[in-house]
Design a protein around this motif. Structure first.
Motif, mmCIF file in Angstrom:
data_model
loop_
_atom_site.group_PDB
_atom_site.id
_atom_site.type_symbol
_atom_site.label_atom_id
_atom_site.label_comp_id
_atom_site.label_asym_id
_atom_site.label_seq_id
_atom_site.Cartn_x
_atom_site.Cartn_y
_atom_site.Cartn_z
ATOM 1 N N GLU A 1 -2.739 11.168 -11.111
ATOM 2 C CA GLU A 1 -2.843 11.078 -9.660
ATOM 3 C C GLU A 1 -4.283 10.854 -9.205
ATOM 4 O OE1 GLU A 1 -1.079 14.318 -7.634
ATOM 5 O OE2 GLU A 1 0.960 13.866 -8.294
ATOM 6 N N THR B 1 0.413 3.625 -5.133
ATOM 7 C CA THR B 1 0.001 4.781 -5.927
ATOM 8 C C THR B 1 1.196 5.492 -6.550
ATOM 9 O OG1 THR B 1 -0.074 6.099 -3.887
ATOM 10 C CG2 THR B 1 -2.155 5.181 -4.681
ATOM 11 N N ARG C 1 0.823 -1.214 0.000
ATOM 12 C CA ARG C 1 0.000 0.000 0.000
ATOM 13 C C ARG C 1 0.857 1.265 0.000
ATOM 14 N NH1 ARG C 1 -4.283 0.049 4.747
ATOM 15 N NH2 ARG C 1 -4.326 2.201 4.061
ATOM 16 N N ALA D 1 -5.233 7.338 -9.936
ATOM 17 C CA ALA D 1 -4.521 6.430 -9.036
ATOM 18 C C ALA D 1 -5.174 6.403 -7.658
ATOM 19 C CB ALA D 1 -3.059 6.851 -8.918
ATOM 20 N N ALA D 2 -5.599 7.583 -7.195
ATOM 21 C CA ALA D 2 -6.259 7.662 -5.890
ATOM 22 C C ALA D 2 -7.591 6.911 -5.908
ATOM 23 C CB ALA D 2 -6.480 9.118 -5.499
ATOM 24 N N MET E 1 1.984 3.575 -9.639
ATOM 25 C CA MET E 1 1.021 3.826 -10.715
ATOM 26 C C MET E 1 1.282 5.167 -11.392
ATOM 27 S SD MET E 1 -2.666 2.279 -9.501
ATOM 28 C CE MET E 1 -2.748 2.975 -7.866
ATOM 29 N N TYR F 1 -6.911 3.188 -5.951
ATOM 30 C CA TYR F 1 -6.478 2.789 -4.617
ATOM 31 C C TYR F 1 -7.664 2.672 -3.667
ATOM 32 C CZ TYR F 1 -4.510 3.380 0.066
ATOM 33 O OH TYR F 1 -4.218 3.235 1.390
#
Length: 572
Positions: free
Chosen positions: A47, A36, A32, A50-51, A39, A54
């Motif tokens: 971003e 991100t 974890r 990616a968030a 990625m 996640y």
């Protein structure tokens, strides 16, 4: 009481499960920590996307324990589920290693490996997580269930030792920057994923080798075997030994799930269909409704299978407590979003001349858990011996009160920061310390409560239900984290563009369409956020949202505790 005495008072199987869970958490939290970043920097994913990926990944990791718990309780048992889950997670991490090793030649292929890895890890976690928690509860005979609070606190220390090691070692080998230029080595992420995979292999092999010797009853019978081999001595008098769900009840549960799914989808995104292709809307409109509808429909299924009034009331206690836990995790999980943004933008992170990276500030939680878990275990033992131990729901009310207190303190310390003032890192350290106290009052106690109250024939399934509250809390955490007001970096960005951001937010300046487009491109807000109809103007008001939510939840749960104690029928 010394640590040796604690070990003597608990079965050796607890320490086998402790070690297994420690390596699993090393694997999960280590991955974890760098996922991100991998990625964004290696796979060139935006971003924001990616968030979203996640967040959806994390929520699904806390949904699949429902499936893993159901299959375990009905078909393959805890032992095989843990080994299957551990193997799947090790494979998933290795696929991430392959993804991080191939992106330079083909980003498309690397993305396929990444999606496959996340998919496998989600299901591996689903088989592993509820079943190892269930086995901790099964280690203790009926007459020793009062030891479960201290046992799960010790077990929880293993979780956080693993998390701490994973969050330190995987970034250390996987998130590497050149000392002179500060440029990140985008080829190093693979070593972090490989370390996570090796950790999971170690944990699975440890369990496989030691399970038959130590993970047994006091009489030497294996714990967590095939459900058809369950022994009547492990069950309450008159309790059915195998989970049975009527076809009509399962059909009704599916129908309830389908209806609620579309109801929650409409409430969250304002539509029943799936016309949107925007990733954030798809995740919000699929995963979140799935979480909420699954929890409610599963409640109907389990309740329809309860055999006695006592059993039904005990299950209700699990559901009621799980509901309040949602608010705890919604506040607690700000660590990975709003609190990290504040650590990055408005915190003086200098510690004895060293500028701590903002992503590392949250590691204090793991440090404090490792420091405080054993003292908390001893505290519960001492209070129990003197007849003063609080009932489990009241302990969890204390946990909610602690997290409300932590945000109350931080709210008053950011009140006068303005747009550019810096918060001393000691206040974030204090926040994490107080939240850790709350976590130790709530999370391991919740795991223990399920172990004490759940009918053994679907204990793993009820652990899956318990983890839905985590998933719902993470979903709420994402929604609440999104209302954080503009912080220092955004004001600086706006100033470089020639705007006073505060004037824009206060509607003293009217932006043209071109200027609005420019703000959107720079990810700058054009209005204040709001919660429940109230506009959030600053960090003080933002943090007070959590004070109010968790404070009210703490008071209500504390008031309900005497009633819940009666519904627990002799279990504390």
């Amino acid at each position: 009481m010394s640590e040796a005495a604690v070990k003597k008072s608990h079965p050796k199987g607890l320490w086998v499960l402790f070690g297994t869970e420690m390596w699993e958490r090393f694997n999960f939290y280590g991955m974890r920590a760098i996922l991100t970043l991998f990625m964004v920097n290696s796979l060139l994913i935006k971003e924001a996307d990616a968030a979203i990926i996640y967040g959806g990944f994390l929520a699904l990791c806390y949904l699949t324990p429902l499936l893993g718990g159901f299959i375990s309780d009905k078909y393959i048992g805890n032992r095989y589920s843990i080994m299957l889950g551990g193997t799947l997670m090790a494979i998933g991490q290795f696929l991430l290693f392959i993804s991080a090793s191939t992106f330079d030649s083909s980003i498309g292929t690397a993305k396929i490996f990444m999606w496959s890895a996340l998919f496998i890890i989600i299901f591996g976690n689903g088989f592993f997580k509820p079943n190892i928690s269930s086995m901790v509860g099964s280690l203790y005979p009926k007459q020793e269930k009062n030891k479960l609070d201290s046992a799960f606190t010790i077990f929880y220390m293993g979780i956080n030792i693993g998390a701490f090691l994973g969050q330190f070692i995987c970034p250390w080998v996987g998130d590497v920057k050149d000392a002179e230029t500060g440029v990140r080595d985008i080829f190093a992420f693979k070593w972090g994923f490989l370390a996570a995979s090796i950790a999971m292999v170690i944990g699975t092999i440890t369990f496989f080798i030691l399970k038959n010797k130590y993970v047994v009853t006091p009489e030497g019978r294996p714990i967590g075997g095939l459900p058809k081999h369950n022994d009547a001595n492990d069950f309450e008098e008159g309790e059915t030994q195998t989970a049975h769900f009527k076809s009509s009840a399962m059909g009704a549960a599916v129908g309830i799930f389908a209806v609620l799914f579309f109801v929650f989808r409409y409430l969250l995104v304002g539509e029943f269909g799936f016309s949107s292709v925007e990733m954030g809307q798809l995740i919000k409109g699929i995963i979140y409704p799935f979480i909420y509808s699954a929890g409610i429909s599963l409640a109907y299924l389990i309740m329809s299978s309860a055999e006695t009034k006592v059993e039904r009331q005990r299950i209700w206690v699990i559901y009621i407590v799980s509901f309040f836990i949602i608010f705890f995790w919604a506040a607690f999980e700000q660590a990975g979003s709003s609190l990290t943004f504040i650590a990055d933008n408005q915190t003086d992170r200098n510690i004895f001349g060293w500028n701590m990276p903002p992503s590392m500030v949250q590691i204090f939680n793991g440090v404090f858990v490792v420091m405080m878990a054993l003292p908390f275990s001893l505290l519960w033992d001492k209070l129990r011996a003197s007849g003063k131990e609080p009932v489990s729901p009241l302990k969890q009310a204390f946990g909610l009160a602690f997290i409300a207190l932590s945000y109350f303190i931080i709210a008053h310390n950011v009140k006068d920061l303005g747009n550019s003032g810096l918060l001393a890192i000691k206040w974030l350290m204090l926040l994490y310390f107080i939240q850790t106290l709350g976590e130790l009052c709530l999370s391991p106690i919740g795991l223990s409560l399920v172990g004490k109250l759940a009918p053994k024939r679907f204990a793993s399934l009820l652990y899956g239900v318990f983890f839905i509250s985590n998933a719902a809390g993470y979903a709420l955490a994402g929604s609440l984290g999104a209302i954080i007001p503009a912080t220092g970096d955004k004001f600086e960005k706006a100033e470089k563009l020639g705007f006073n951001l505060q004037d824009v937010l206060d509607k003293k300046v009217t932006l043209t369409p071109d200027q609005i487009a420019l703000f959107e491109k720079e990810q700058l807000p054009i209005s204040n956020t709001s919660f429940a109809g109230f506009e959030i103007h600053n960090l003080y008001e933002f943090f007070m949202v959590f004070v109010v939510l968790c404070g009210i939840a703490a008071i209500i749960l504390a008031v309900l505790s005497p009633r819940l104690k009666k519904m627990m029928h002799g279990i504390t």
